[in-house]
Structure formats: C-alpha cells, structure tokens
Scaffold this active site. Structure first.
Site, PDB file in Angstrom:
ATOM      1  N   ASP A 100       0.797  -1.231   0.000  1.00 33.72           N
ATOM      2  CA  ASP A 100       0.000   0.000   0.000  1.00 33.72           C
ATOM      3  C   ASP A 100       0.831   1.283   0.000  1.00 33.72           C
ATOM      4  O   ASP A 100       1.995   1.294   0.366  1.00 33.72           O
ATOM      5  CB  ASP A 100      -0.961   0.015   1.190  1.00 33.72           C
ATOM      6  CG  ASP A 100      -0.254  -0.088   2.545  1.00 33.72           C
ATOM      7  OD1 ASP A 100       0.782  -0.777   2.622  1.00 33.72           O
ATOM      8  OD2 ASP A 100      -0.737   0.523   3.511  1.00 33.72           O
ATOM      9  N   GLU A 167      -0.655  -1.902   5.232  1.00 36.12           N
ATOM     10  CA  GLU A 167       0.222  -1.737   6.404  1.00 36.12           C
ATOM     11  C   GLU A 167      -0.028  -0.393   7.065  1.00 36.12           C
ATOM     12  O   GLU A 167       0.092  -0.250   8.271  1.00 36.12           O
ATOM     13  CB  GLU A 167       1.689  -1.867   5.979  1.00 36.12           C
ATOM     14  CG  GLU A 167       2.661  -1.942   7.149  1.00 36.12           C
ATOM     15  CD  GLU A 167       2.959  -0.594   7.781  1.00 36.12           C
ATOM     16  OE1 GLU A 167       3.021  -0.539   9.026  1.00 36.12           O
ATOM     17  OE2 GLU A 167       3.091   0.409   7.063  1.00 36.12           O
ATOM     18  N   GLU A 168      -0.390   0.607   6.235  1.00 35.17           N
ATOM     19  CA  GLU A 168      -0.541   1.975   6.754  1.00 35.17           C
ATOM     20  C   GLU A 168      -1.890   2.213   7.419  1.00 35.17           C
ATOM     21  O   GLU A 168      -2.142   3.312   7.908  1.00 35.17           O
ATOM     22  CB  GLU A 168      -0.356   2.994   5.614  1.00 35.17           C
ATOM     23  CG  GLU A 168       0.975   2.913   4.888  1.00 35.17           C
ATOM     24  CD  GLU A 168       2.148   3.431   5.707  1.00 35.17           C
ATOM     25  OE1 GLU A 168       1.939   3.789   6.875  1.00 35.17           O
ATOM     26  OE2 GLU A 168       3.266   3.452   5.172  1.00 35.17           O
TER      27      GLU A 168
HETATM   28 ZN   LIG Z   1       4.708   3.987   6.549  1.00 32.01          ZN
HETATM   29 ZN   LIG Z   2       6.273   1.480   5.625  1.00 37.44          ZN
END
Ligand SMILES: [Zn+2]
Ligand SMILES: [Zn+2]
Length: 439
Positions: A100, A167-168
């Site tokens: 992402d 992940e964010e």
């Molecule tokens: Zn990041």
């Molecule tokens: Zn990262």
C-alpha cells in the site's frame, strides 16, 4: 566507478571465496536485473494504491511471480498475495512486502511522480503516493524471487512470498497483517519457520542494512477527543462555552503527560496531529475534535498515558464549565515489533559475512510502528531489517547542517534507488540462503 570495478572483479573471479569482506554471490545477476526492476519500480511508484485497494499492484506482482513458476493465490486478507515455491525438503521461509501507499501529495519532482487521486474508504478524494517506500520493497521482493528461482539448486525448502495489504491502516485489527492472518495465512498455507521483512530508512546511507535484536518498533494507538462547548456569536463569548479555548488548553496540558508524568526511561510520544472546530471567525462553534497519536513500548505505559489523557480532557472541560463530558474514543492498539534476538543475530552475522561489517550495522529502535509485529505475535521467529535509502552525500550534508533529510511519510521521500534496491535484494538473498541452508 567503484561499483563497475567491483562487478568486473567478481565476474573475473567467478565464485568469490566467502570471506569477511566478500561480495554476495548474487551481485552480477542483480546488476543484470536492474534495468527491468527500475521500470517496474517506476510503474508501481507512478500508480500507487491505498490500503485494501491494491488491486492493480497485486495483479502486477502476481503475474510476475506466476511467470517465474510460483504457486500464487490472490485476494488473501482482501487484496494480499501469497506465492509459494516448493523446492525440496527444508524450512519454510516467509519474505513479506507491503503493497500500500499513503494519502500524501507527492513533491519529489521525479519524472515518474504520482499524480493519482482516489476515493479513500471514507469516501473522500485524496492524493496518493508511495511515501513509505513500499514500492521499493515490492521491487526488491520481485528481484529476490527471480534470483531464488534462477538459483534453486543452491537451496532447499519452501519460499513463501507474502504481499501484505494495508500496512498503513494502523496496527491491530485495522491493518493488513491481521486481515491476512484472519484469512488463514498460516492455516491455508504452510506455517513458516521464519519471517523476514525489510524497510527503507532515512538514517543510514543507501544500501546499508540495519538490524536491531529485540523490541524495535513502537506500539501505536490513535484516540480521539471531542470537546463539547456551547456555540454562539463571536462578539458575545460571555454567552458561550468556547470549545476552541478549551481545546487549546487541553493541547497544552497534554504536553505535560510526557514531560511531567512519565519516567524518561520509558519511551513515549504523544502527538496531536489533527484539530478541527469552527467554520468562520465570528462564530464560536459547539465542539472541537482532536486526533491524537500515542506511541509506547509497553502495555503498562500505554495504559497509564491513556488514563492521563482521559483525566486531563475531562478536567479541562470541567474547568471551562462544559455541561457535557468530552467524548473519548480508544481504538484498538497496534503492537510492538519484536525482532527475535537469536534470529536477528544469525541473520546479522550472515549479512556481515557476505556484505562486509560496515554494510550491516546495529541500529537503534524507533518510535515508528509496523504491523509486521503480528507475525512474531503469531509465534514465529521474525526479524524486520531496515535499509538505508539516502544518498550518502545528502546524509553527510544533513549531519553537517542539522537539517533533516526527508523521511518516510514525507511528500519528498524518494529512496536513492539503485544502491538501495540492489543491496535490498542482495540482503534478502543472503538471508534466505542462510535460513534455507542452515549456515
Ligand atoms: Zn509507513
Ligand atoms: Zn512502511
């Protein structure tokens, strides 16, 4: 010049003896792959996607891995990828990349800069940019996959490549690691013996790999506080309860949680990243909303800081004469990334032997967070490495002037591609060969 000289030397010598300063045997092949990988990197960078929307990104990577002979499953944890290469008897090693990007408007000036805007999951139109270097991680992951296929006679076991979404989106239940685990990552697919990952970094020169045994990245939680006042005319504040002034006092009082209530031996960051209230100058609004971010390394410290935030918000509202208590939301927390100490030492020794002691160095822990934490929490020895991604001359200049270089999440974050990408692939292949072959 130094790089091409090294290339020629290694080519002439063939299989260079593995000494303390020897080059990884993968160097010439990585150099040969570079032009194609650069094209892939620029394509991914130009076409970023937000968490759980990484459909095109996942499709591009899946197609490449299928062509290399991997058994590829897409749509794991919504938009994630699992690619398996079974290569005889041996351990299963998982190498993870994120897929992402971030809602950031790019200002790198690169010819392949993103101009993409999308609707986020809340329906707002936002700019998108690979401001955390996940594009570099994906490209390295792809390059490593090809090297491992091309040299499958040099290792035995199952290579498990995981492309993780979102992940964010924050740690805990909101993130892509948990989404993949809940979707059966370690039940539908082989449960790995080791998990490794690599992340780019603004504190080391391009190509230097950093390792840190033990707790390495902080836990993060983002509570919100809504302060309720009583709105009215800007000319008659005496008839209102002004939530803007209440918010200003609250913001300042919260600064004392870290400076006055916390033992400085316990790392804590408390940031108020967003404050919203009001519509125009001559109207006092009814309410103000604060968005906080709290980073800690232990549950106990997090609990204490949360209690202090609640106490201060309520007390400031009471001091202002608010007739309604603040609304405080406490979302689920992310977790600390803990690098398995024994695995980290093993991996570090392999990297230093193959790349030289100065190219793989111990680095300090950070207050940033990563949902890579979830793989270790699932009971598997895991290590997240970092890789310097900054032009050494720019880093030296920054150290001289005290002006920081752009870091991940900055609209100007752009890794120094060639040395960083090549070293990331080299590092990944060195680690994988060590873990597969047990030496
Ligand atoms: Zn990041
Ligand atoms: Zn990262």
């Amino acid at each position: 010049m130094i790089r091409s000289h090294t290339f020629v030397l290694v080519t002439l010598l063939g299989a260079a003896p593995l000494g303390a300063q020897s080059i990884s045997p993968s160097t010439p092949e990585i150099d040969a792959q570079y032009p194609e990988l650069k094209t892939l990197y620029e394509d991914i960078h130009r076409n970023p996607e937000l968490g759980f929307q990484e459909v095109q990104t996942a499709a591009k990577l899946a197609a490449r891995l299928k062509a290399l002979g991997f058994d590829v499953t897409t749509g794991v944890g919504r938009t994630g990828i699992v690619a398996l290469l079974k290569n005889g008897t041996g351990p299963t090693v998982m190498l993870r990349t994120e897929l992402d990007a971030l809602p950031v408007a790019e200002k790198t000036g690169a010819p392949f800069a993103s101009i993409v805007t999308v609707k986020n999951l809340a329906g707002a139109t936002v700019p998108v940019m690979h401001a955390c270097g996940h594009d570099l991680h994906m490209t390295a992951w792809t390059g490593t996959a090809k090297w491992m296929v091309d040299h499958r006679q040099q290792w035995h076991g199952t290579l498990m490549l995981v492309g993780q979404p979102a992940e964010e989106n924050g740690g805990g239940a909101n993130g892509g690691a948990v989404a993949m685990l809940k979707d059966g990552l370690f039940e539908r697919f082989p449960k790995p013996d080791f998990v490794i990952g690599i992340h780019d970094d603004d504190t080391m020169p391009a190509g230097t790999i950093g390792f840190h045994p033990g707790p390495f990245r902080a836990m993060s939680i983002s509570p919100t506080i809504t302060l309720f006042g009583r709105g009215g005319h800007g000319a008659m504040p005496y008839n209102t309860i002004d939530p803007i002034v209440m918010a200003a006092r609250t913001v300042m009082a919260l600064q004392t949680v870290v400076s006055r209530e916390n033992n400085p031996m316990d790392p804590v960051v408390l940031t108020i990243g967003s404050i919203h209230g009001g519509t125009q100058a001559n109207v006092i609004p009814d309410e103000v909303r604060l968005e906080l971010n709290v980073r800690t390394y232990t549950d106990a410290v997090q609990t204490r800081v949360m209690a202090a935030i609640t106490r201060i918000a309520k007390a400031e509202a009471a001091a202002a004469g608010a007739t309604r208590e603040p609304l405080i939301t406490m979302p689920q927390s992310g977790h600390v990334v803990v690098n398995d100490p024994a695995l980290t030492r093993r991996v570090a020794a392999a990297l230093q032997k193959a790349m030289g002691a100065s190219q793989a160095i111990e680095m300090p822990a950070k207050m940033t967070s990563e949902d890579f934490s979830e793989y270790g929490r699932a009971g598997i020895p895991a290590v997240l490495l970092h890789i310097g991604a900054v032009d050494p001359a720019k880093l030296a200049e920054s150290r001289r002037t005290g002006i920081p270089v752009p870091a991940p999440h900055s609209p100007e974050w752009l890794p120094d591609l060639e040395p960083t990408l090549k070293a990331a692939i080299r590092g990944e292949t060195v680690v994988l060969l060590n873990l597969f072959n047990g030496n």
